[in-house]
Design an enzyme around this catalytic site. Structure first.
Site, PDB file in Angstrom:
ATOM      1  N   ASP A  82       0.815  -1.207   0.000  1.00  0.00           N
ATOM      2  CA  ASP A  82       0.000   0.000   0.000  1.00  0.00           C
ATOM      3  C   ASP A  82       0.855   1.266   0.000  1.00  0.00           C
ATOM      4  OD1 ASP A  82      -2.361  -1.365  -0.098  1.00  0.00           O
ATOM      5  OD2 ASP A  82      -2.765  -1.258   2.047  1.00  0.00           O
ATOM      6  N   ARG A 119      -7.113  20.426  22.328  1.00  0.00           N
ATOM      7  CA  ARG A 119      -5.827  20.252  22.995  1.00  0.00           C
ATOM      8  C   ARG A 119      -5.518  18.775  23.040  1.00  0.00           C
ATOM      9  NH1 ARG A 119      -8.104  24.668  25.349  1.00  0.00           N
ATOM     10  NH2 ARG A 119      -6.693  26.425  25.850  1.00  0.00           N
ATOM     11  N   TYR A 145      -4.470   4.966   9.490  1.00  0.00           N
ATOM     12  CA  TYR A 145      -4.115   5.623  10.753  1.00  0.00           C
ATOM     13  C   TYR A 145      -5.364   6.007  11.546  1.00  0.00           C
ATOM     14  CZ  TYR A 145      -1.151   8.582  13.763  1.00  0.00           C
ATOM     15  OH  TYR A 145      -0.473   9.124  14.813  1.00  0.00           O
ATOM     16  N   ALA A 168      -5.195  11.453  21.236  1.00  0.00           N
ATOM     17  CA  ALA A 168      -4.876  11.709  22.644  1.00  0.00           C
ATOM     18  C   ALA A 168      -5.296  13.108  23.077  1.00  0.00           C
ATOM     19  CB  ALA A 168      -3.380  11.499  22.895  1.00  0.00           C
ATOM     20  N   GLN A 195       2.247  10.127   2.681  1.00  0.00           N
ATOM     21  CA  GLN A 195       3.657   9.957   3.052  1.00  0.00           C
ATOM     22  C   GLN A 195       4.462  11.254   2.984  1.00  0.00           C
ATOM     23  OE1 GLN A 195       4.241   7.026  -0.034  1.00  0.00           O
ATOM     24  NE2 GLN A 195       4.402   5.380   1.454  1.00  0.00           N
TER      25      GLN A 195
END
Length: 269
Positions: A46, A149, A164, A186, A224
């Site tokens: 890929d 944040r 991802y 996160a 990429q």
């Protein structure tokens, strides 16, 4: 038919590309043309196909892609490295059939007043900060949605939702939807700072704009590709009017790809 071969430099991929080249050169129906191809054959995985897409970005509306995978997993690649002869036969009997997937337009403006960058992604774009917490305003269709944040944000296409985006808790979206997905990486949520805390899906009639509160030390990716040395003022995302086309000789259905990639044979009755 004009064919371009785009491979990586691994031994197996090089051997497959050489064999493919020889078969094409011996065909009466096919010709090698790296500059103006009608079909681009990616040999690798890929990552190689993503590189091929960006290499031929200016010809996206004119070419169709075919992927041969020489590794263990290929979400965009329908052919195995031992099926080169069958692929060449399919190319010789081509009738123009294709399937298309949405792409993501990205516009980046900079606080140093340099010219804007315009990019297109097949999988996703991410925005992160090199040091510490990224603080950014998120706008949807020019209306402030939240003050983010956290580590960063991942903005993906439907096909890129399996990459991802999935690893950071985003949803898998069928490419039948022309939608942009925004997933948090996160994020900080406590009594003082709050975000939506969930992935959001944005339709093609709306855009998403991210404005970092500090323009320096941010990292922007487009598949990429990487931008690290420019002071980013704002990034705007929207579904592109362009699409990527795959030759539909043996194009696996999207949900079959998802099942094969993430569930495998573990489907007991």
């Amino acid at each position: 038919m004009r064919i371009a071969i785009y491979g990586n430099d691994r031994k197996t991929s090089s051997e497959v590309a050489t064999k493919l080249s020889q078969l094409i050169q011996s065909s009466d129906e096919l010709v090698l043309d790296e500059l103006n191809p009608e079909v681009v054959i990616s040999v690798g995985g890929d990552g190689t196909l993503l590189s091929a897409f960006h290499h031929y970005n200016d010809l996206t509306e004119k070419v169709r892609f075919v992927g041969i995978h020489t590794g263990h997993l290929g979400f965009y690649t329908d052919w195995r490295d031992n099926e080169v002869e069958q692929l060449v036969s399919s190319l010789e009997h081509d009738n123009g059939q294709s399937v298309s997937y949405p792409l993501l337009d990205i516009e980046v403006s900079y606080s140093d007043r340099g010219s804007n960058d315009y990019m297109v992604a097949l999988n996703e774009s991410t925005v992160k900060k090199l040091f510490g917490t990224m603080v950014a305003k998120v706008y949807i269709k020019d209306q402030l949605f939240e003050n983010f944040r956290g580590d960063g944000l991942c903005i993906s296409t439907p096909t890129g939702s399996t990459a991802y985006n999935k690893s950071v808790g985003g949803a898998i979206i069928s490419p039948n939807f022309n939608a942009v997905q925004v997933a948090e990486m996160a994020s900080i949520n406590n009594r003082v700072f709050r975000t939506i805390g969930s992935p959001i899906i944005v339709p093609p009639t709306e855009s998403v704009t991210i404005v970092p509160m500090v323009s320096l030390h941010n990292v922007l990716t487009c598949d990429q590709l990487l931008i690290v040395d420019r002071p980013i003022k704002a990034i705007t995302y929207r579904i592109s009017q362009r699409r990527i086309y795959f030759a539909k000789y043996r194009h696996t259905h999207f949900w079959e790809r998802v099942g094969n990639s993430f569930i495998g044979d573990d489907l007991d009755d």
